[in-house]
Design a protein around this motif. Structure first.
Motif, PDB file in Angstrom:
ATOM      1  N   GLU A  73       0.829  -1.208   0.000  1.00 12.85           N
ATOM      2  CA  GLU A  73       0.000   0.000   0.000  1.00 12.85           C
ATOM      3  C   GLU A  73       0.868   1.265   0.000  1.00 12.85           C
ATOM      4  OE1 GLU A  73      -3.365   2.061   2.849  1.00 12.85           O
ATOM      5  OE2 GLU A  73      -3.217  -0.138   2.812  1.00 12.85           O
ATOM      6  N   LYS A  74       1.907   1.262   0.832  1.00 14.30           N
ATOM      7  CA  LYS A  74       2.804   2.429   0.894  1.00 14.30           C
ATOM      8  C   LYS A  74       3.571   2.610  -0.421  1.00 14.30           C
ATOM      9  CE  LYS A  74       3.533   2.498   5.912  1.00 14.30           C
ATOM     10  NZ  LYS A  74       4.499   2.256   7.015  1.00 14.30           N
TER      11      LYS A  74
ATOM     12  N   GLN B 187       2.610   1.653  -3.393  1.00 16.10           N
ATOM     13  CA  GLN B 187       1.673   2.137  -4.413  1.00 16.10           C
ATOM     14  C   GLN B 187       1.422   3.626  -4.242  1.00 16.10           C
ATOM     15  OE1 GLN B 187      -1.668  -0.273  -5.747  1.00 16.10           O
ATOM     16  NE2 GLN B 187      -3.064   1.374  -5.169  1.00 16.10           N
ATOM     17  N   ASP B 188       1.276   4.075  -3.005  1.00 19.02           N
ATOM     18  CA  ASP B 188       1.071   5.503  -2.742  1.00 19.02           C
ATOM     19  C   ASP B 188       2.278   6.318  -3.192  1.00 19.02           C
ATOM     20  OD1 ASP B 188      -1.396   4.974  -1.698  1.00 19.02           O
ATOM     21  OD2 ASP B 188      -0.778   5.072   0.414  1.00 19.02           O
ATOM     22  N   ASP B 189       3.489   5.790  -2.932  1.00 16.45           N
ATOM     23  CA  ASP B 189       4.707   6.500  -3.338  1.00 16.45           C
ATOM     24  C   ASP B 189       4.787   6.633  -4.856  1.00 16.45           C
ATOM     25  OD1 ASP B 189       5.461   6.789  -0.742  1.00 16.45           O
ATOM     26  OD2 ASP B 189       7.047   5.266  -0.768  1.00 16.45           O
TER      27      ASP B 189
END
Length: 508
Positions: free
Chosen positions: A378-379, A381-383
């Motif tokens: 998730e992190k 993908q956000d980055d």
């Protein structure tokens, strides 16, 4: 008074320089041709009637090409001058002898203001770069054939285009699925499967309706930044499409054919695949190399593709896709193997940024992936999404950066071309001398580097330069023109900084 047989004698060097400046100003696409649309806008400044201008065009475009090159443009300007001085413009005027004193550059209302427009009069940094390109850089490129050896001439659409992101990877690593993941919908031409499904270059752009345009059609549209792709021929353009997607407002995405491996890579493509990749890489703002846990090997073709990205290392990001298909222990080993493989082909001391995740529309199976890795995916993908969101914000800085890189490359190209010209004999043995220079081109590059104190890393690829050089007669090249070099130096040292200063935050 000199009398010349024929109404349109060769003009003086001073007049030629004037016409050259006018030609670059009128040539909106920067392709060395004055089209009908260009002529309509530019010739209007002569204040001649529509009928007179119709005759001017008909006589200047005697070959019925539908455009004016520089020679035909001079003819048109001389005809305009004759019309302004009271001569009737018709076919008879081409038969009567006239003196050189009779044909001076015509009066073009408002042209001095356009040519003399200072940088602080332009309304944006991009407009300023366009002006600097036409006035300072483009003449240097034309004189030393930069457009043939390194990169095609820039057009207005190249400056105005939205930022681009290019996806590269072997087949079935999830490039097309990644685009669908970003768009949250299908787009025309998208096909997904375990076999090599994307067999062409697909440029996904913003549009009001979803449709697909063939590459041959796109390449001739002046409002799109793809005219330079015509150099790769019809075989490539038949393998390219532009598609419009409603959800893409800020960026353009380039989906590429899967890089081949094993037996498949021995089958020759019908066009210069790595050349096309290099062309797009120079224009892209971000390049994503996609891998999946089951395709970490870097084939010979993939090595050539990555090598063609030379000079664009700062744009490269790596995506380890489909990471949910392996367990925690395997993922750690896969990541290490990927970094080892990349270290052998990316010749940079810095570690490339790698995003790990599963970029598709299917939810990750929480039973097979630990909570720690769910949080990691998730992190990551956000980055990656933040990296993509930042692209439009940095687009102007990227344009400046690419413009400065191009100017430096054009200078080096001018030094190389003029050096090769200088090494040619005056009379005898020209063909042998040319072959010797081509065979020892790497040594000649080294001589140029030492003479002008240039960084070795900025020089073009020797093999590519040799290939292009074989089609030219070095003896016909231009000698070094210090004034043109100085103009580009002044642009880099003073005018671009002044342009940036003009448009900086007024409260900073």
């Amino acid at each position: 008074m000199e009398v010349v047989k024929g109404p349109l004698p060769s003009c003086s060097k001073e007049d030629q320089q004037i016409y050259k400046e006018w030609f670059h100003l009128a040539d909106s696409d920067g392709d060395g041709r004055i089209t009908g649309n260009d002529a309509t806008k530019f010739f209007a400044m002569s204040n001649l009637s529509r009928q007179e201008l119709k005759q001017v065009w008909a006589l200047a475009d005697s070959k019925r090409q539908g455009f004016l090159g520089f020679t035909e443009f001079i003819t048109a300007m001389q005809l305009v001058s004759l019309a302004q001085s009271g001569h009737e413009v018709n076919s008879e005027i081409m038969k009567n002898p006239l003196s050189t004193d009779d044909i001076k550059p015509p009066t073009m209302e408002g042209i001095d203001a356009l040519l003399a427009m200072p940088l602080n009069a332009v309304t944006s940094i991009i407009d300023g770069l366009k002006k600097l390109y036409i006035e300072k850089l483009k003449p240097l490129e034309a004189a030393y054939r930069f457009n043939d050896f390194v990169s095609p001439a820039l057009t207005n659409s190249d400056f105005d285009a939205k930022p681009m992101v290019m996806l590269l990877g072997q087949y079935s690593t999830g490039k097309t699925t990644f685009i669908k993941h970003l768009l949250r919908c299908n787009y025309p031409g998208a096909h997904i499967g375990p076999e090599p499904t994307t067999d062409r270059f697909i440029v996904v752009m913003s549009g009001t309706d979803e449709r697909s345009i063939p590459g041959n059609t796109v390449a001739v549209q002046a409002d799109m930044p793809f005219s330079g792709l015509t150099t790769f021929g019809g075989a490539f353009l038949s393998n390219a499409n532009i598609v419009y997607a409603q959800l893409l407002d800020e960026i353009t995405i380039v989906d590429t054919p899967g890089v081949l491996s094993g037996e498949k890579q021995r089958m020759q493509r019908s066009y210069d695949f790595t050349g096309v990749i290099s062309w797009f890489a120079a224009k892209c703002d971000l390049i994503l190399l996609l891998f999946d846990p089951h395709k970490l090997d870097i084939s010979d073709e993939f090595k050539r593709v990555i090598a063609s990205l030379r000079g664009n290392d700062d744009k490269i990001r790596v995506v380890l896709n489909k990471a949910d298909q392996v367990d925690t222990q395997q993922l750690m080993r896969v990541y290490g193997a990927l970094m080892w493989s990349l270290g052998k082909v990316l010749n940079t001391p810095e570690v490339v940024r790698v995003y790990i995740g599963s970029f598709n529309d299917k939810p990750i199976d929480e039973e097979t992936v630990s909570p720690m890795f769910l949080d990691l995916f998730e992190k990551e993908q956000d980055d990656l999404l933040m990296d993509l969101v930042d692209i439009p914000k940095k687009a102007c800085d990227r344009r400046i950066n690419e413009f400065v890189k191009r100017a430096r490359a054009a200078k080096i190209n001018a030094y190389i071309i003029s050096h090769l010209k200088k090494e040619m004999p005056a009379l005898m043995g020209k063909s042998k001398a040319q072959q010797r220079l081509i065979d020892n081109l790497e040594d000649e590059f080294a001589k140029v580097q030492r003479e002008f104190h240039l960084p070795a890393g900025d020089f073009p690829n020797v093999e590519h330069f040799k290939q292009v050089l074989n089609g030219y007669s070095i003896d016909k090249f231009e000698k070094l023109k210090p004034k043109m070099i100085q103009a580009v130096d002044d642009m880099l040292g003073y005018e671009i900084p002044e342009l940036l200063k003009t448009f900086r935050n007024p409260y900073a």
